[in-house]
Design a protein around this motif. Structure first.
Motif, PDB file in Angstrom:
ATOM      1  N   ASP A 250       0.854  -1.198   0.000  1.00 37.69           N
ATOM      2  CA  ASP A 250       0.000   0.000   0.000  1.00 37.69           C
ATOM      3  C   ASP A 250       0.886   1.243   0.000  1.00 37.69           C
ATOM      4  O   ASP A 250       2.113   1.166   0.119  1.00 37.69           O
ATOM      5  CB  ASP A 250      -0.979  -0.017   1.176  1.00 37.69           C
ATOM      6  N   GLU A 251       0.248   2.429  -0.115  1.00 39.49           N
ATOM      7  CA  GLU A 251       1.003   3.674  -0.259  1.00 39.49           C
ATOM      8  C   GLU A 251       1.888   3.950   0.941  1.00 39.49           C
ATOM      9  O   GLU A 251       3.033   4.394   0.805  1.00 39.49           O
ATOM     10  CB  GLU A 251       0.024   4.837  -0.474  1.00 39.49           C
ATOM     11  N   ARG A 254       4.962   1.612   0.916  1.00 37.01           N
ATOM     12  CA  ARG A 254       5.945   2.015  -0.099  1.00 37.01           C
ATOM     13  C   ARG A 254       6.712   3.255   0.352  1.00 37.01           C
ATOM     14  O   ARG A 254       7.906   3.400   0.096  1.00 37.01           O
ATOM     15  CB  ARG A 254       5.267   2.256  -1.446  1.00 37.01           C
TER      16      ARG A 254
END
Length: 300
Positions: A250-251, A254
């Motif tokens: 997921d963001e 990352r």
């Protein structure tokens, strides 16, 4: 390596007045053998007739006695000319090892003397030459290969060379593996194994210029153009496999990976940036890395 021992004082004690041939005397007492002062100087034709007398007497003597040793050593010295004659066949292969070839051939001569029997009604020269040549060939077979291969494959190389020569004349072209196998009554796998092993007979220098440079540039040696293991290749492959695993994060995950491994921020700095504790960052990193490792293992 000296195959022949020097004359002993005990042997010299039985020398009496000289007779007939140069360097030959008579024995005075116990043994009816001519004394040969310098057997190496006996002419080949004289050595042939003398050898018969020595062989005839040798078979009646007890092995290990001084008289037996004298007779055997004299036979060896008188017939060293046979070794030199046989060694001439290999002068192109001997190079600087001519003395080694003479020594090895002498071993074959000694074997021939120990196994010769006058009752065979064959000349000793005829009997001895195959022993001498065989010993020399064995020497080349065991020492001439650049890479050690089993003797079975060394012998197969010789058979294959003969078969290729015979079939090339008959077919007016190089024979195939199948044709070689049929000719030698072998399987194709055995023929291939022999052909591959033959590459170990000689080795070339890595400094020899490689062929194929036709553009006028200076040719480079094989060592300069041979490939080597690229350590960066493994890194490239790992990164290639890692990319899709990063896309599955997921963001937030990352972002943590970019800050930790891209910007090389510490866990405390990441925590301050995200407003969470360092311990929380550590747990998140462990979970992210475990997820990536599992994904990489599935790909592998």
């Amino acid at each position: 390596m000296t195959a022949v021992s020097a004359r002993t004082a005990a042997e010299r004690d039985v020398l009496t007045e000289p007779c007939g041939m140069t360097g030959v005397g008579t024995r005075s007492a116990v043994e009816d053998l001519p004394w040969v002062e310098d057997a190496g100087k006996i002419a080949p034709q004289d050595a042939r007739s003398l050898s018969k007398a020595f062989f005839d007497r040798l078979r009646t003597l007890e092995e290990g006695t001084p008289t037996y040793q004298y007779a055997r050593n004299t036979l060896i010295e008188m017939n060293l000319s046979l070794v030199r004659y046989a060694a001439q066949r290999f002068r192109n292969r001997a190079g600087d090892d001519t003395e080694d070839i003479i020594q090895v051939g002498t071993i074959g001569l000694i074997k021939a003397i120990d196994r010769f029997d006058l009752s065979r009604e064959v000349e000793f020269t005829t009997f001895a030459i195959p022993y001498i040549v065989g010993e020399i060939k064995r020497f080349f077979r065991d020492t001439s290969w650049s890479v050690h291969v089993p003797r079975r494959l060394q012998e197969l190389r010789v058979e294959l060379a003969k078969a290729k020569e015979t079939l090339s004349v008959r077919l007016d072209r190089d024979p195939t593996v199948k044709e070689l196998a049929a000719h030698l009554d072998l399987s194709e796998e055995e023929v291939v194994e022999g052909l591959v092993a033959a590459n170990g007979y000689s080795a070339g220098s890595l400094d020899v210029p490689s062929s194929g440079d036709d553009d006028g540039r200076q040719q480079r040696g094989h060592a300069e153009v041979l490939g080597d293991w690229d350590t960066a290749m493994e890194t490239f492959e790992n990164l290639h496999d890692l990319a899709p695993q990063l896309e599955r994060l997921d963001e937030r995950e990352r972002l943590i990976v970019r800050m930790r491994f891209g910007a090389e921020m510490t866990q405390a700095q990441i925590g301050a940036e995200l407003g969470i504790s360092q311990m929380h960052v550590s747990r998140l990193l462990n979970r992210i890395l475990r997820k990536l490792r599992e994904g990489m293992s599935v790909v592998a």
